[in-house]
Design a protein around this motif. Sequence first.
Motif, PDB file in Angstrom:
ATOM      1  N   PRO A  85      38.696  40.969  38.472  1.00  0.00           N
ATOM      2  CA  PRO A  85      39.273  40.960  36.937  1.00  0.00           C
ATOM      3  C   PRO A  85      40.207  41.396  36.763  1.00  0.00           C
ATOM      4  CG  PRO A  85      37.822  42.773  37.689  1.00  0.00           C
ATOM      5  CD  PRO A  85      37.861  41.214  38.640  1.00  0.00           C
ATOM      6  N   ASN A  86      40.995  40.583  35.576  1.00  0.00           N
ATOM      7  CA  ASN A  86      42.395  40.951  35.100  1.00  0.00           C
ATOM      8  C   ASN A  86      42.668  42.991  35.067  1.00  0.00           C
ATOM      9  OD1 ASN A  86      45.147  41.645  34.228  1.00  0.00           O
ATOM     10  ND2 ASN A  86      44.896  39.236  33.280  1.00  0.00           N
ATOM     11  N   ALA A  87      43.479  43.592  35.936  1.00  0.00           N
ATOM     12  CA  ALA A  87      43.287  45.277  35.664  1.00  0.00           C
ATOM     13  C   ALA A  87      44.282  45.184  35.019  1.00  0.00           C
ATOM     14  CB  ALA A  87      43.737  45.825  37.316  1.00  0.00           C
ATOM     15  N   ALA A  88      45.122  44.502  34.823  1.00  0.00           N
ATOM     16  CA  ALA A  88      46.400  44.679  33.961  1.00  0.00           C
ATOM     17  C   ALA A  88      46.159  44.637  32.493  1.00  0.00           C
ATOM     18  CB  ALA A  88      47.746  43.736  34.179  1.00  0.00           C
ATOM     19  N   GLN A  89      45.085  43.351  32.115  1.00  0.00           N
ATOM     20  CA  GLN A  89      44.329  43.771  31.137  1.00  0.00           C
ATOM     21  C   GLN A  89      43.450  44.853  31.041  1.00  0.00           C
ATOM     22  OE1 GLN A  89      45.255  41.860  28.573  1.00  0.00           O
ATOM     23  NE2 GLN A  89      46.502  40.627  28.461  1.00  0.00           N
ATOM     24  N   GLN A  90      42.943  44.917  31.571  1.00  0.00           N
ATOM     25  CA  GLN A  90      41.559  46.160  32.053  1.00  0.00           C
ATOM     26  C   GLN A  90      42.529  47.940  31.585  1.00  0.00           C
ATOM     27  OE1 GLN A  90      39.619  46.573  35.285  1.00  0.00           O
ATOM     28  NE2 GLN A  90      38.291  48.057  35.316  1.00  0.00           N
ATOM     29  N   GLN A  91      43.887  48.236  32.247  1.00  0.00           N
ATOM     30  CA  GLN A  91      44.369  49.204  32.232  1.00  0.00           C
ATOM     31  C   GLN A  91      44.808  48.558  30.723  1.00  0.00           C
ATOM     32  OE1 GLN A  91      46.964  50.036  35.039  1.00  0.00           O
ATOM     33  NE2 GLN A  91      47.048  52.058  34.914  1.00  0.00           N
ATOM     34  N   THR A  92      45.245  48.435  30.063  1.00  0.00           N
ATOM     35  CA  THR A  92      46.165  47.470  28.598  1.00  0.00           C
ATOM     36  C   THR A  92      44.587  48.025  27.246  1.00  0.00           C
ATOM     37  OG1 THR A  92      47.237  46.201  29.682  1.00  0.00           O
ATOM     38  CG2 THR A  92      47.071  46.410  27.190  1.00  0.00           C
ATOM     39  N   LEU A  93      43.314  47.564  27.805  1.00  0.00           N
ATOM     40  CA  LEU A  93      42.967  48.485  26.724  1.00  0.00           C
ATOM     41  C   LEU A  93      41.896  49.119  26.822  1.00  0.00           C
ATOM     42  CD1 LEU A  93      40.907  44.424  26.611  1.00  0.00           C
ATOM     43  CD2 LEU A  93      43.041  45.599  24.798  1.00  0.00           C
ATOM     44  N   GLY A  94      42.188  49.732  27.607  1.00  0.00           N
ATOM     45  CA  GLY A  94      41.655  51.366  28.343  1.00  0.00           C
ATOM     46  C   GLY A  94      40.143  51.173  28.534  1.00  0.00           C
ATOM     47  N   ILE A  95      39.951  49.835  29.240  1.00  0.00           N
ATOM     48  CA  ILE A  95      38.409  49.765  29.718  1.00  0.00           C
ATOM     49  C   ILE A  95      37.763  50.431  31.264  1.00  0.00           C
ATOM     50  CG2 ILE A  95      36.236  47.849  29.628  1.00  0.00           C
ATOM     51  CD1 ILE A  95      38.006  46.358  27.692  1.00  0.00           C
ATOM     52  N   THR A  96      36.549  51.446  30.493  1.00  0.00           N
ATOM     53  CA  THR A  96      36.429  51.527  32.131  1.00  0.00           C
ATOM     54  C   THR A  96      35.761  50.763  33.258  1.00  0.00           C
ATOM     55  OG1 THR A  96      34.630  53.007  31.240  1.00  0.00           O
ATOM     56  CG2 THR A  96      36.998  53.518  30.847  1.00  0.00           C
ATOM     57  N   GLN A 144      30.599  37.724  20.834  1.00  0.00           N
ATOM     58  CA  GLN A 144      31.995  37.934  20.929  1.00  0.00           C
ATOM     59  C   GLN A 144      32.827  38.357  22.053  1.00  0.00           C
ATOM     60  OE1 GLN A 144      32.960  39.607  16.962  1.00  0.00           O
ATOM     61  NE2 GLN A 144      33.022  37.515  15.649  1.00  0.00           N
ATOM     62  N   ALA A 145      32.232  39.702  22.571  1.00  0.00           N
ATOM     63  CA  ALA A 145      32.942  40.367  23.507  1.00  0.00           C
ATOM     64  C   ALA A 145      32.679  39.786  24.818  1.00  0.00           C
ATOM     65  CB  ALA A 145      31.937  42.149  23.126  1.00  0.00           C
ATOM     66  N   VAL A 146      31.993  38.901  25.245  1.00  0.00           N
ATOM     67  CA  VAL A 146      31.919  37.908  25.666  1.00  0.00           C
ATOM     68  C   VAL A 146      33.224  37.080  26.718  1.00  0.00           C
ATOM     69  CG1 VAL A 146      30.479  36.793  27.981  1.00  0.00           C
ATOM     70  CG2 VAL A 146      29.256  38.442  26.628  1.00  0.00           C
ATOM     71  N   GLN A 147      33.165  35.992  24.890  1.00  0.00           N
ATOM     72  CA  GLN A 147      33.955  35.620  25.052  1.00  0.00           C
ATOM     73  C   GLN A 147      35.596  35.744  25.235  1.00  0.00           C
ATOM     74  OE1 GLN A 147      33.768  33.227  20.948  1.00  0.00           O
ATOM     75  NE2 GLN A 147      35.613  32.026  21.927  1.00  0.00           N
ATOM     76  N   ARG A 148      35.572  37.086  24.451  1.00  0.00           N
ATOM     77  CA  ARG A 148      36.656  37.771  24.435  1.00  0.00           C
ATOM     78  C   ARG A 148      37.546  38.464  25.453  1.00  0.00           C
ATOM     79  NH1 ARG A 148      41.771  39.023  22.636  1.00  0.00           N
ATOM     80  NH2 ARG A 148      42.375  40.756  22.093  1.00  0.00           N
ATOM     81  N   GLY A 149      36.344  38.879  26.530  1.00  0.00           N
ATOM     82  CA  GLY A 149      36.167  38.807  28.253  1.00  0.00           C
ATOM     83  C   GLY A 149      36.802  37.619  28.709  1.00  0.00           C
ATOM     84  N   LYS A 150      36.385  36.792  28.912  1.00  0.00           N
ATOM     85  CA  LYS A 150      36.625  35.566  29.645  1.00  0.00           C
ATOM     86  C   LYS A 150      38.225  35.741  28.911  1.00  0.00           C
ATOM     87  CE  LYS A 150      32.167  33.333  30.349  1.00  0.00           C
ATOM     88  NZ  LYS A 150      31.085  32.397  29.833  1.00  0.00           N
ATOM     89  N   GLU A 151      38.668  35.468  27.975  1.00  0.00           N
ATOM     90  CA  GLU A 151      40.396  34.575  27.205  1.00  0.00           C
ATOM     91  C   GLU A 151      40.672  35.643  28.040  1.00  0.00           C
ATOM     92  OE1 GLU A 151      39.959  35.218  23.329  1.00  0.00           O
ATOM     93  OE2 GLU A 151      38.617  33.060  23.197  1.00  0.00           O
ATOM     94  N   LEU A 152      40.282  37.448  28.385  1.00  0.00           N
ATOM     95  CA  LEU A 152      41.685  38.442  29.103  1.00  0.00           C
ATOM     96  C   LEU A 152      41.286  37.884  30.699  1.00  0.00           C
ATOM     97  CD1 LEU A 152      40.992  40.822  25.986  1.00  0.00           C
ATOM     98  CD2 LEU A 152      43.068  39.660  26.095  1.00  0.00           C
ATOM     99  N   GLY A 153      40.555  37.599  30.383  1.00  0.00           N
ATOM    100  CA  GLY A 153      40.619  37.263  32.460  1.00  0.00           C
ATOM    101  C   GLY A 153      39.925  38.313  32.899  1.00  0.00           C
ATOM    102  N   LEU A 154      38.678  39.010  31.874  1.00  0.00           N
ATOM    103  CA  LEU A 154      37.655  40.504  33.086  1.00  0.00           C
ATOM    104  C   LEU A 154      37.114  39.618  33.614  1.00  0.00           C
ATOM    105  CD1 LEU A 154      38.400  42.849  29.184  1.00  0.00           C
ATOM    106  CD2 LEU A 154      39.704  42.690  31.836  1.00  0.00           C
ATOM    107  N   LEU A 155      36.238  38.467  32.666  1.00  0.00           N
ATOM    108  CA  LEU A 155      35.005  38.016  32.915  1.00  0.00           C
ATOM    109  C   LEU A 155      35.211  36.344  33.824  1.00  0.00           C
ATOM    110  CD1 LEU A 155      32.858  38.686  29.826  1.00  0.00           C
ATOM    111  CD2 LEU A 155      33.029  39.850  32.622  1.00  0.00           C
ATOM    112  N   PRO A 156      34.544  36.251  34.674  1.00  0.00           N
ATOM    113  CA  PRO A 156      35.003  34.482  35.341  1.00  0.00           C
ATOM    114  C   PRO A 156      34.168  33.927  34.108  1.00  0.00           C
ATOM    115  CG  PRO A 156      32.863  35.761  36.273  1.00  0.00           C
ATOM    116  CD  PRO A 156      32.927  36.876  35.617  1.00  0.00           C
TER     117      PRO A 156
END
Length: 156
Positions: A85-96, A144-156
């Motif tokens: 997963p995109n660590a930068a996006q994960q950290q920016t959003l604050g997702i644990t 919507q959460a899954v779609q947004r996660g894919k768009e941000l590179g958090l999900l494959p």
Amino acid sequence: MKRHVLLFGLVGGVLIAILQYTEYRFVVIEHSVEMYTALVALLFATFGIWLGLRITRSRETIRERVVVREVLVPADTLALEPFVPNAAQQQTLGITARELEILTLIARGLSNREIAEQLFVSENTVKTHCARTFDKLGAARRTQAVQRGKELGLLP
């Protein structure tokens, strides 16, 4: 003598007719409220039994239909390397890490109960993580959460 017998028979018949009429009047007219109440109760009981049988029969006849479709994926789209997963996006959003793990399981189609069983946590804990993840992604629903996660590179 025949006259007396005939007269007594006629008087007896009239008396019997009067007694029958008074008995009819007593039963029907004097107890009409009770008779109508019993009739209405009988009708409602019959309708209730009929409706109950109809409802339970219709539930028994409903069958769950499962549709299985095979989806062909071209070989060149299969990733040979594991997804990172995109660590930068994960950290920016604050997702644990736990929220990302739950988002991944949501993307796989698991329910909150199944996720809780797999992660050995309570269903309420999963709901809390889902709510926080949805807030961070700006999503109102799971899809919507899954779609947004894919768009941000958090999900494959």
